[in-house]
Design a protein around this motif. Structure first.
Motif, PDB file in Angstrom:
ATOM      1  N   ARG A  85     -29.119  -5.061  44.306  1.00 13.84           N
ATOM      2  CA  ARG A  85     -29.769  -5.873  43.267  1.00 13.84           C
ATOM      3  C   ARG A  85     -29.491  -5.328  41.875  1.00 13.84           C
ATOM      4  O   ARG A  85     -29.330  -6.099  40.927  1.00 13.84           O
ATOM      5  N   GLN A  93     -27.400 -12.692  44.803  1.00 12.53           N
ATOM      6  CA  GLN A  93     -27.552 -14.132  44.564  1.00 12.53           C
ATOM      7  C   GLN A  93     -26.700 -14.943  45.531  1.00 12.53           C
ATOM      8  O   GLN A  93     -27.128 -15.994  46.022  1.00 12.53           O
ATOM      9  N   ARG A 227     -23.226 -12.625  37.939  1.00 12.87           N
ATOM     10  CA  ARG A 227     -24.008 -13.767  38.430  1.00 12.87           C
ATOM     11  C   ARG A 227     -23.176 -14.519  39.470  1.00 12.87           C
ATOM     12  O   ARG A 227     -21.948 -14.473  39.462  1.00 12.87           O
ATOM     13  N   ARG A 229     -23.038 -18.518  40.929  1.00 13.81           N
ATOM     14  CA  ARG A 229     -23.508 -19.890  40.738  1.00 13.81           C
ATOM     15  C   ARG A 229     -22.871 -20.785  41.789  1.00 13.81           C
ATOM     16  O   ARG A 229     -21.662 -20.754  41.982  1.00 13.81           O
TER      17      ARG A 229
END
Length: 342
Positions: A85, A93, A227, A229
């Motif tokens: 994390r 994610q 990130r 997505r």
């Protein structure tokens, strides 16, 4: 379902020997993909070698800063691990985006990397499929292919790799370790899945009988600012129609380091090295992000019904890099293409 033998291995040599004894044997981790395929008749192993009891369920930080992830670590434990994390948030994610909580509790890291395509023609025994039956054809090329590949495909197969986790691991230069009866080996995750070419049934570059033992993430300071997505056709648990793992390091308005990998666009996670080269050393602006994504996607060869993936992924890249670059870059003027990414 075809009858099969079942063995539980408690050490690696035993697991390797059990698989070598039977040419139709398969390793069993969480079974979240394999068992489904057995029920439908796509997979028909004569023997399952359960490897969940092997001592491969740890995540350890090495002295050099790399992270060693055991093959039987569950997806849930991987996503929740503090080192993941903090140091590789895109990986957390990606795993959380990949399946329901129940599946994540069962699925393993090694099994996730070896899951097979969800192409409807592959899972339909009444349809030809070069992955399932080499030489039978690929009806997706002219049939239903809205969610299929736009990069690296061939006339022999246009299916995409389904893993979200593998996309993030590819962005961070992960290395897969494995054991065979001849000894240990390793391969960069980017090389684990060979180009589809005219042999789509050859889905990995692992030697016969190899057992994945883990994945190593090398130290990468840029990964802490990352990130993932994912775009899917419904908000609940579903496979991606396009996804991006991105990490970005900006100093004085210029890109010092960047990592990019795309999902659901090819038969393997797609490392966007052309885009990375275009960005490093250049300005961290929306226009530059879009140009880099377009340069990567210039090699795309969409089919009749999936050309939408080109602007989708381009806009995902732009939006995600704007987010990672911070508020100053995000508020800079953008042209029509960059604005559409938001």
């Amino acid at each position: 379902m075809k009858e099969f033998a079942y063995d539980r291995a408690h050490d690696i040599p035993t697991a390797l020997a059990l698989l070598a004894r039977d040419p139709d044997a398969r390793y069993l981790g969480g079974g979240t993909n394999l068992v489904d395929l057995m029920k439908s008749g796509v997979e028909r192993p004569a023997r399952l070698v359960d490897v969940r009891g092997l001592p491969l369920d740890r995540i350890d930080r090495a002295p050099d800063g790399s992270l060693r992830i055991g093959a039987t670590v569950t997806n849930s434990d991987l996503a929740a691990h503090p080192d993941v994390r903090r140091g590789w948030p895109a990986l957390t994610q990606a795993v959380l985006a990949g399946a329901s909580g129940q599946l994540r509790n069962m699925a393993t890291v090694g099994g996730n990397l070896l899951q097979r395509t969800r192409c409807a023609y592959f899972t339909d025994l009444a349809s030809p499929c070069n992955r399932r039956a080499p030489g039978s054809g690929c009806p997706a090329v002219t049939g239903e292919h809205r969610n299929h590949a736009i990069l690296g495909a061939s006339a022999h197969c246009v299916a995409v790799h389904p893993s979200d986790m593998a996309v993030a691991l590819t962005a961070f230069d992960a290395v897969v370790t494995y054991e065979t009866e001849d000894g240990p080996g390793e391969t960069p995750l980017a090389d684990l899945y060979p180009p589809v070419g005219d042999t789509p049934h050859r889905e990995t570059a692992l030697p016969p009988g190899a057992l994945i033992t883990g994945v190593t993430l090398p130290p990468a300071p840029v990964a802490a600012r990352s990130r993932y997505r994912k775009v899917r056709e419904r908000a609940s648990y579903a496979f991606a129609i396009g996804s991006v793992a991105a990490a970005l390091d900006v100093s004085d308005g210029r890109v010092r380091d960047v990592r990019l990998a795309f999902g659901a666009v090819a038969s393997r996670p797609w490392r966007a090295r052309t885009a990375e080269r275009a960005l490093i050393g250049g300005p961290a602006t929306p226009a530059a992000f879009t140009r880099a994504a377009a340069a990567e996607l210039a090699a795309a060869t969409p089919l009749r019904d999936n050309a939408y993936k080109v602007p989708l992924v381009r806009n995902l890249v732009t939006a995600l890099l704007i987010e990672l670059a911070g508020p100053t870059t995000a508020t800079e003027s953008a042209g029509p293409t960059e604005g559409a990414a938001r």
